[in-house]
Motif scaffolding. Structure first.
Motif, short mmCIF file in Angstrom:
data_model
loop_
_atom_site.label_atom_id
_atom_site.label_comp_id
_atom_site.label_asym_id
_atom_site.label_seq_id
_atom_site.Cartn_x
_atom_site.Cartn_y
_atom_site.Cartn_z
N GLN A 174 22.31 37.93 -54.48
CA GLN A 174 21.37 37.72 -53.38
C GLN A 174 20.20 38.70 -53.37
N GLN A 175 20.45 39.98 -53.76
CA GLN A 175 19.41 40.98 -53.63
C GLN A 175 18.23 40.66 -54.55
N GLU A 176 18.57 40.22 -55.78
CA GLU A 176 17.52 39.85 -56.74
C GLU A 176 16.71 38.67 -56.20
N LEU A 177 17.44 37.69 -55.68
CA LEU A 177 16.77 36.50 -55.14
C LEU A 177 15.92 36.87 -53.92
N PHE A 178 16.45 37.78 -53.11
CA PHE A 178 15.73 38.25 -51.92
C PHE A 178 14.43 38.94 -52.31
N MET A 179 14.50 39.84 -53.31
CA MET A 179 13.29 40.55 -53.74
C MET A 179 12.26 39.57 -54.30
N LEU A 180 12.73 38.56 -55.03
CA LEU A 180 11.79 37.56 -55.57
C LEU A 180 11.14 36.79 -54.42
N ALA A 181 11.94 36.44 -53.41
CA ALA A 181 11.40 35.67 -52.27
C ALA A 181 10.37 36.50 -51.51
N VAL A 182 10.67 37.80 -51.31
CA VAL A 182 9.74 38.66 -50.57
C VAL A 182 8.43 38.80 -51.36
N LEU A 183 8.55 38.94 -52.67
CA LEU A 183 7.35 39.07 -53.49
C LEU A 183 6.49 37.80 -53.41
#
Ligand SMILES: N[C@@H](CCC(=O)N[C@@H](CS)C(=O)NCC(=O)O)C(=O)O
Length: 305
Positions: free
Chosen positions: A98-107
């Motif tokens: 989730q954290q990787e996906l979260f960082m991609l979404a925020v970017l």
């Protein structure tokens, strides 16, 4: 039984993970809306420094991090379970994505020209040890778009043969963990279009949204602190004979995330296990509090004196 109190703000993706879990489990809760940027004085009176979103409060017990919150909610309401026996380990491992996906979404949200609240960028920069370099982030955008496309395609492939949830017929922790970064993408028209090619993924998101958020009523931060002050922590003291570092109840320790938002919380160790550590602290406003953290991704250190 003490009320479930969630400290959160509505646009927080990680908080959306917990709100959907509350809906899934049919739990009633109290909603304390916290500021999007620091300072968060009512929240940190309860946590002793942890400022991330969300935080769960049950009386004078405070649960930091959604991994820890999910376990606390499972204990409070075991059915429907977040950890079906057949997929327990796989569901938790899936959540690690989730954290990787979260960082991609925020970017993607940042790059879409969306408007962040005042002071947001400056505040978040303080949560990384080296701040962040917007120029470098923009440089990495083409490859991050590739990474996101690959991840969305993996989720779509997992769901396209008619499985209702990621690991089968029953929802598990992994569904809520991967849902919330996509909720962030879906909530902005400029990024929602990234989900357009993925019909099975969007139908799965609809199924999670159909769980709702559970019934809730609003509460002020000051009232939440007063509730903690009037309550006594319920966590029993327990020695963990298998602790690899031989920590024991009564040790003074600090607990801090290993990489992002590194505000340490100090206290006296109450109990620990493979998945959880609890520390007692005294706050001038909130009184005696026990603060709970997960073990993975957290650093526990001895505090001298
Ligand atoms: N590992 C944490 C991550 C939580 C997190 O990063 N939340 C974001 C909001 S979605 C955050 O705390 N941002 C800074 C803030 O709200 O002050 C968890 O699972 O709860």
């Amino acid at each position: 039984m003490a009320d479930i109190i969630l400290h959160h703000y509505w646009i927080s993706p990680y908080a959306e993970k917990i709100r959907r879990i509350l809906g899934f489990k049919g739990l009633a809760w109290k909603s304390v809306e916290i500021p999007i940027v620091a300072p968060k004085p009512d929240l940190t009176a309860l946590t002793g420094g942890y400022r991330k979103t969300p935080v769960l409060q049950i009386g004078a017990d405070i649960y930091c991090d959604t991994d820890c919150i999910a376990l606390a909610l499972e204990e409070r309401q075991p059915t429907p379970t977040l950890y079906p026996a057949q997929t327990r380990a796989a569901g938790v491992m899936l959540a690690a994505w989730q954290q990787e996906l979260f960082m991609l979404a925020v970017l993607m949200a940042g790059a879409s020209g969306s408007v962040f609240p005042d002071g947001f960028i400056e505040d978040r920069a303080t949560m990384f040890d080296d701040g962040f370099d917007i120029g470098k982030m923009l440089e990495s955008l083409p490859s991050k778009r590739d990474h996101l496309r690959a991840k969305l395609a993996i989720v779509e492939r997992q769901l396209e043969h008619g499985r209702p949830f990621l690991l089968g017929d029953d929802a598990c922790l992994g569904d809520f963990a991967l849902f919330h970064p996509l909720f962030a993408l879906r909530s902005l028209p400029q990024t929602a279009m990234l989900l357009e090619p993925h019909a099975a993924l969007r139908a799965w998101m609809d199924r999670i949204e159909a769980f709702g958020h559970g019934e809730f009523t609003d509460l002020s931060g000051a009232d939440a602190v007063a509730i903690a002050q009037a309550a006594t922590p319920t966590s029993p003291t327990a020695h963990d004979p298998a602790d690899p570092n031989e920590r024991k109840p009564g040790d003074r320790v600090s607990v801090v995330h290993e990489s992002f938002g590194r505000d340490p919380v100090e206290g006296e160790l109450v109990s620990s296990s493979a998945h959880h550590i609890a520390v007692r602290r005294h706050d001038p406003r909130a009184g005696e509090i026990v603060v709970h953290f997960p073990r993975e991704h957290y650093v526990v250190a001895a505090v001298e004196g």
